[in-house]
Motif scaffolding. Structure first.
Motif, PDB file in Angstrom:
ATOM      1  N   UNK A  15      41.629  43.241  39.558  1.00  0.00           N
ATOM      2  CA  UNK A  15      41.944  42.259  40.600  1.00  0.00           C
ATOM      3  C   UNK A  15      41.024  42.435  41.807  1.00  0.00           C
ATOM      4  N   UNK A  16      40.744  43.676  42.146  1.00  0.00           N
ATOM      5  CA  UNK A  16      39.818  43.970  43.242  1.00  0.00           C
ATOM      6  C   UNK A  16      38.433  43.405  42.924  1.00  0.00           C
ATOM      7  N   UNK A  17      37.969  43.615  41.700  1.00  0.00           N
ATOM      8  CA  UNK A  17      36.650  43.120  41.292  1.00  0.00           C
ATOM      9  C   UNK A  17      36.609  41.599  41.323  1.00  0.00           C
ATOM     10  N   UNK A  18      37.651  40.970  40.789  1.00  0.00           N
ATOM     11  CA  UNK A  18      37.693  39.512  40.761  1.00  0.00           C
ATOM     12  C   UNK A  18      37.607  38.933  42.175  1.00  0.00           C
ATOM     13  N   UNK A  19      38.318  39.540  43.101  1.00  0.00           N
ATOM     14  CA  UNK A  19      38.325  39.054  44.480  1.00  0.00           C
ATOM     15  C   UNK A  19      36.993  39.312  45.171  1.00  0.00           C
ATOM     16  N   UNK A  20      36.499  40.533  45.075  1.00  0.00           N
ATOM     17  CA  UNK A  20      35.339  40.903  45.889  1.00  0.00           C
ATOM     18  C   UNK A  20      34.002  40.551  45.248  1.00  0.00           C
ATOM     19  N   UNK A  21      33.984  40.243  43.962  1.00  0.00           N
ATOM     20  CA  UNK A  21      32.733  39.747  43.384  1.00  0.00           C
ATOM     21  C   UNK A  21      32.385  38.393  43.982  1.00  0.00           C
ATOM     22  N   UNK A  22      33.408  37.565  44.180  1.00  0.00           N
ATOM     23  CA  UNK A  22      33.194  36.260  44.809  1.00  0.00           C
ATOM     24  C   UNK A  22      32.725  36.439  46.259  1.00  0.00           C
ATOM     25  N   UNK A  23      33.334  37.366  46.956  1.00  0.00           N
ATOM     26  CA  UNK A  23      32.940  37.626  48.342  1.00  0.00           C
ATOM     27  C   UNK A  23      31.513  38.153  48.403  1.00  0.00           C
ATOM     28  N   UNK A  24      31.171  39.045  47.484  1.00  0.00           N
ATOM     29  CA  UNK A  24      29.807  39.591  47.441  1.00  0.00           C
ATOM     30  C   UNK A  24      28.785  38.488  47.202  1.00  0.00           C
TER      31      UNK A  24
END
Length: 292
Positions: A184-193
């Motif tokens: 879930x962390x990856x899904x959220x912050x990949x978009x932010x990155x």
């Protein structure tokens, strides 16, 4: 974000590199960026002073706050665990801790449980905690700090006769659930990155946005310290997502560190007698302190 937790993040990421002391007005301005009111900031600081985690120094009509030795210990411990390299090889030893507290020491027992969880131990029974990591010095320091020699016994062993290592891991931790939360962390912050990278390429990324995003991601990543025991690779499941999450955290942190620090400096006001030279927008980067 809770004000107390955010104060730990701000001091761990920024203030400690500028002498460890900040004017309350600066803290109010920083925390305003995260929707926290002035009254909430002052209330959180007051409670932390009462719990001997923070201390105040008055100069004229201004108040400057720093962390006490106990508060600083908690900050240093968190920063070290967030930015240190995880051990890849296991030495084959289990650290086994048992305790027995009288009912009159129930509050102390609960505090010890929190400390053990934070350190990376897992409970395999009501009073038996284990870890495959070399945490002996941490436990001995904990015992000394709380005077626990009469209640805690620490062992180490290279062999568990009744269970396989995988069984011990499953008893003490839910690694599958932790892995899902990393997903879930990856899904959220990949978009932010991706969004931050595009803005950086187009030169539209502001210093304030970088400060907010760096603080947010550190604040959120720190939550895994209460869940992820930091196992060596040998004891991790094949589908472990913690490594990918850590790489993503590092990539975002590196992308926005310099402008984030620049914004911090624009609002930070040290005490007038401070002897600390400003960093001049240097990337205050805890990764430089990595320990294996």
């Amino acid at each position: 974000m809770k004000p107390r937790s955010l104060l730990f993040t701000l001091y761990g990421e920024y203030v400690q590199y500028y002498g460890g002391e900040a004017w309350v007005g600066s803290l109010i301005q920083f925390m305003k960026r995260f929707g926290i009111s002035e009254s909430s900031v002052r209330g959180a600081i007051l409670r932390m002073v009462q719990k001997d985690l923070m201390q105040v120094r008055k100069i004229g009509n201004k108040s400057y706050y720093s962390f006490t030795a106990e508060g600083k210990r908690q900050i240093d411990d968190g920063v070290e665990r967030v930015y240190s390299i995880r051990r890849s090889e296991w030495d084959g030893m289990w650290r086994i801790l048992t305790y027995s507290f009288p009912e009159s020491k129930r509050e102390l027992r609960n505090e010890v449980r929190k400390e053990l969880t934070w350190t990376g131990f897992g409970a395999i029974s009501n009073s038996t905690w284990v870890s495959p990591n070399p945490l002996e010095s941490r436990v001995l320091e904990l015992m000394e700090r709380y005077q626990l020699q009469d209640y805690i016994t620490l062992f180490s062993s290279s062999e568990v006769l009744s269970h396989a290592n995988e069984d011990i891991v499953n008893k003490g931790w839910d690694l599958q659930q932790i892995s899902k939360e990393y997903e879930q962390f990856i899904e959220k912050y990949q978009k932010i990155f991706d969004e931050l990278s595009e803005k950086a390429f187009q030169n539209t990324l502001t210093d304030e946005e970088c400060f907010i995003e760096r603080t947010k991601i550190v604040h959120e990543y720190r939550k895994f310290l209460f869940q992820d025991p930091g196992f060596p690779n040998e004891l991790l499941p094949a589908n472990w997502t913690g490594t990918a999450a850590r790489e993503l955290f590092w990539n975002i942190h590196q992308l926005i560190s310099i402008p984030a620090v620049r914004f911090f400096e624009s609002l930070y006001e040290p005490a007038p007698d401070s002897q600390v030279e400003p960093a001049r927008h240097k990337a205050v980067n805890p990764f430089d302190k990595i320990q294996v």
